[in-house]
Write a protein that holds these residues in place. Structure first.
Motif, PDB file in Angstrom:
ATOM      1  N   ASP A  85     106.388   3.616 -72.359  1.00 57.77           N
ATOM      2  CA  ASP A  85     108.027   2.856 -72.030  1.00 57.77           C
ATOM      3  C   ASP A  85     109.323   3.884 -72.812  1.00 57.77           C
ATOM      4  O   ASP A  85     108.946   3.983 -73.813  1.00 57.77           O
ATOM      5  CB  ASP A  85     107.937   1.566 -72.967  1.00 57.77           C
ATOM      6  CG  ASP A  85     109.148   0.558 -72.413  1.00 57.77           C
ATOM      7  OD1 ASP A  85     110.093   1.248 -72.443  1.00 57.77           O
ATOM      8  OD2 ASP A  85     108.522  -0.422 -72.444  1.00 57.77           O
ATOM      9  N   ARG A  87     111.961   2.771 -73.961  1.00 60.32           N
ATOM     10  CA  ARG A  87     112.558   2.208 -74.922  1.00 60.32           C
ATOM     11  C   ARG A  87     111.860   2.768 -76.451  1.00 60.32           C
ATOM     12  O   ARG A  87     112.848   2.324 -77.385  1.00 60.32           O
ATOM     13  CB  ARG A  87     112.163   0.653 -75.008  1.00 60.32           C
ATOM     14  CG  ARG A  87     112.639  -0.212 -73.723  1.00 60.32           C
ATOM     15  CD  ARG A  87     112.091  -1.763 -73.741  1.00 60.32           C
ATOM     16  NE  ARG A  87     112.684  -2.323 -74.729  1.00 60.32           N
ATOM     17  CZ  ARG A  87     111.978  -2.846 -75.848  1.00 60.32           C
ATOM     18  NH1 ARG A  87     110.777  -2.437 -75.963  1.00 60.32           N
ATOM     19  NH2 ARG A  87     112.627  -3.602 -76.441  1.00 60.32           N
ATOM     20  N   ASN A  93     115.366  -1.074 -80.751  1.00 58.10           N
ATOM     21  CA  ASN A  93     114.848  -2.022 -79.989  1.00 58.10           C
ATOM     22  C   ASN A  93     113.620  -2.664 -80.535  1.00 58.10           C
ATOM     23  O   ASN A  93     113.132  -3.811 -79.910  1.00 58.10           O
ATOM     24  CB  ASN A  93     114.247  -1.264 -78.841  1.00 58.10           C
ATOM     25  CG  ASN A  93     115.110  -0.788 -77.863  1.00 58.10           C
ATOM     26  OD1 ASN A  93     116.167  -1.162 -77.718  1.00 58.10           O
ATOM     27  ND2 ASN A  93     115.256   0.503 -76.949  1.00 58.10           N
TER      28      ASN A  93
END
Length: 277
Positions: A85, A87, A93
């Protein structure tokens, strides 16, 4: 705007003075008093009177001070990194702001309620000393410092289940909410039930105050329980007539008596009165 109570909250002169002094000093207001005397409701009404937003942090036995600042979810970040991912490249995050973060970064006026602080570990108040004193804290994962844009009104409640550290107490303005005098109780009842018959109020208060004065009572009925009891009395004519009775338990006693020891004590006293009569 000075706090003087609201249409739904009867504040004594001493309590109003404490609230306004804490706001003027920019210090947390530490409010103690027996359960049911309106400590939590006070924060709601201060927010309403100031036109401020209420942020509530309910403290439990497992609550840690860090949770009020922020929490870093390292487990989710590790899982996302294994899944590829994107992120994970931004640590922010995985930062979850806490109640103090929300209060410090609010652009609008805020009242922060830290409710029942004495339920947490003894180190909990000490772990918040610097943050409450300086109105800022550091986020180590991102390197940023969160500072209060405007100083929130902070109200801290305690049921006195454990002693709070002296260093923490030094940074607070303290007020103990004493149980209301009869005149104040009458005012509180009038606020909630302005159309209630004066006779019923007098009879209910006589019985309620007599109950609170019973020696050996483990838990005395509180102001909030008085209001609950009146709600039940209003809908039960038989219970209203039972207020005139002598030597027995109060009608709808379960609204006022909350443990078996007190119930047995009152039953014994009622039995002894009947034997003497």
């Amino acid at each position: 705007m000075a706090f003087q109570g609201t249409e739904r909250y009867v504040a004594t002169a001493e309590l109003s003075l404490a609230v306004n002094a804490a706001i003027q000093l920019g210090r947390p207001l530490l409010v103690k008093g027996e359960p049911g005397t309106g400590k939590t409701l006070l924060a709601e009404q201060v927010a309403e009177s100031q036109g401020a937003r209420l942020i509530t942090w309910h403290v439990k036995s497992t609550t840690k001070a860090q949770q009020g600042l922020y929490e870093y979810d390292a487990v989710s970040r590790l899982r996302d990194s294994q899944l590829g991912d994107p992120r994970v490249q931004e640590v922010a995050n995985y930062i979850k702001p806490g109640k103090l973060w929300d209060a410090f970064t609010a652009e609008d006026p805020v009242v922060l309620l830290i409710d029942e602080i004495d339920k947490a570990d003894i180190e909990f108040p000490n772990d918040l000393l610097l943050e409450l004193d300086r109105m800022e804290f550091h986020v180590y994962e991102t390197g940023e410092t969160i500072r209060a844009q405007r100083r929130p009104v902070i109200i801290i409640t305690s049921n006195n289940e454990k002693e709070l550290p002296d260093a923490f107490l030094r940074r607070c303005f303290f007020h103990f909410i004493r149980f209301p005098e009869r005149e104040t109780l009458e005012h509180i009842v009038q606020v909630h039930y302005p159309d209630l018959q004066a006779r019923l109020v007098k009879e209910a208060l006589d019985l309620f105050l007599d109950l609170r004065s019973v020696p050996g009572l483990k838990k005395k009925p509180s102001t909030s329980e008085l209001v609950d009891w009146l709600v039940l009395l209003l809908g039960d004519e038989a219970a209203q007539r039972a207020l005139h009775g002598e030597g027995g338990l109060p009608p709808l006693a379960g609204a006022l008596v909350k443990n078996e020891q007190d119930l047995q004590l009152l039953e014994r006293q009622a039995f002894m009165r009947r034997r003497r009569s």
